[in-house]
Scaffold this motif. Structure first.
Motif, PDB file in Angstrom:
ATOM      1  N   ALA A   1       0.796  -1.237   0.000  1.00 38.51           N
ATOM      2  CA  ALA A   1       0.000   0.000   0.000  1.00 38.51           C
ATOM      3  C   ALA A   1       0.818   1.271   0.000  1.00 38.51           C
TER       4      ALA A   1
ATOM      5  N   ASN B   1       0.959   5.112   3.594  1.00 40.44           N
ATOM      6  CA  ASN B   1      -0.262   4.531   4.142  1.00 40.44           C
ATOM      7  C   ASN B   1       0.022   3.661   5.366  1.00 40.44           C
TER       8      ASN B   1
ATOM      9  N   LYS C   1       0.208   5.985   8.295  1.00 39.94           N
ATOM     10  CA  LYS C   1      -1.131   6.386   8.731  1.00 39.94           C
ATOM     11  C   LYS C   1      -1.804   5.268   9.518  1.00 39.94           C
ATOM     12  N   TYR C   2      -1.614   4.040   9.067  1.00 44.11           N
ATOM     13  CA  TYR C   2      -2.200   2.891   9.761  1.00 44.11           C
ATOM     14  C   TYR C   2      -1.640   2.779  11.177  1.00 44.11           C
TER      15      TYR C   2
ATOM     16  N   PHE D   1      -7.023   3.767  10.454  1.00 45.14           N
ATOM     17  CA  PHE D   1      -6.863   4.034   9.026  1.00 45.14           C
ATOM     18  C   PHE D   1      -6.257   2.781   8.384  1.00 45.14           C
ATOM     19  N   ASP D   2      -7.066   2.057   7.651  1.00 42.25           N
ATOM     20  CA  ASP D   2      -6.583   0.855   6.955  1.00 42.25           C
ATOM     21  C   ASP D   2      -7.099   0.904   5.531  1.00 42.25           C
ATOM     22  N   VAL D   3      -6.237   0.644   4.599  1.00 43.32           N
ATOM     23  CA  VAL D   3      -6.632   0.645   3.194  1.00 43.32           C
ATOM     24  C   VAL D   3      -6.381  -0.740   2.608  1.00 43.32           C
TER      25      VAL D   3
ATOM     26  N   THR E   1      -5.779  -6.008   2.727  1.00 41.80           N
ATOM     27  CA  THR E   1      -5.569  -4.841   3.575  1.00 41.80           C
ATOM     28  C   THR E   1      -4.161  -4.790   4.170  1.00 41.80           C
TER      29      THR E   1
END
Length: 209
Positions: free
Chosen positions: A161, A165, A168-169, A176-178, A185
């Motif tokens: 990711a 990111n 941020k996680y 915050f997980d993308v 994920t």
């Protein structure tokens, strides 16, 4: 008399063989010595083969090689020459933007050069290790969502990711997980790739292939 017999015996034997016919017999090869095709040995006919065995990643332990081969299997099943539906390239599914950051601008050459792909993977690990160096020091050993945070889990998630990111996680403690376009994920990669050791890879700022 004995001399006559000794002389004529070979002639008599030859005559008998010619009269009855003398043909070599066919030599039968025992079943145990017959050659079987390799595919029949591995996958006998009328046998059900578990497809999960054929699609299992190689087990190479917790080494750096084990890590990158497990990650490659997850990304592309280890295929150097594949491009996915979103245009990600090769064994480790690199995007064009990431490759350009490491000095690779020819996608065709990259896709057809396994050695270059391996160098790019190593370079990208070193690059992400530099970007995440402060977060590695801060979060390794802590738990987010029940999963222990490890350096390797962070770097694997960065490959998925992006390092930004992952930051941020971590700093949101998992809020915050993308996921990528296929639904994988950051949290999943954190967990899946937590048990490897790549301590020998040094962090590098803006490394090039």
């Amino acid at each position: 008399m004995r001399k006559w017999l000794s002389f004529t015996s070979p002639l008599i034997i030859t005559f008998i063989l010619l009269s009855f016919g003398f043909e070599p017999k066919e030599v039968k090869v025992p079943e145990t010595l017959k050659v079987t095709q390799p595919t029949e040995v591995l996958f006998p006919k009328n046998k059900t083969v578990n497809s999960s065995i054929l699609l299992a990643p190689p087990f190479l332990g917790s080494s750096y090689i084990g890590f990158k081969e497990a990650l490659a299997f997850k990304e592309s099943q280890g295929n150097y020459f594949t491009t996915n539906t979103l245009g990600y390239l090769g064994k480790y599914q690199f995007g064009i933007g990431t490759l350009q950051l490491m000095g690779v601008y020819n996608a065709t050459r990259f896709l057809n050069d396994p050695v270059l792909q391996e160098r790019a993977f190593h370079t990208n690990i070193a690059r992400n290790k530099w970007i995440l160096r402060r977060d590695i020091a801060r979060f390794v050993g802590k738990r987010i969502g029940g999963v222990e945070i490890t350096e390797l889990g962070m770097l694997a998630a960065a490959h998925l990711a992006g390092a930004g990111n992952v930051k941020k996680y971590l700093r949101s403690w998992g809020a915050f997980d993308v996921s990528d376009s296929y639904g994988t994920t950051i949290a999943e990669y954190m967990k899946k790739f937590s048990g490897y050791d790549i301590s020998h890879v040094s962090p590098k700022r803006n490394p090039k292939v």
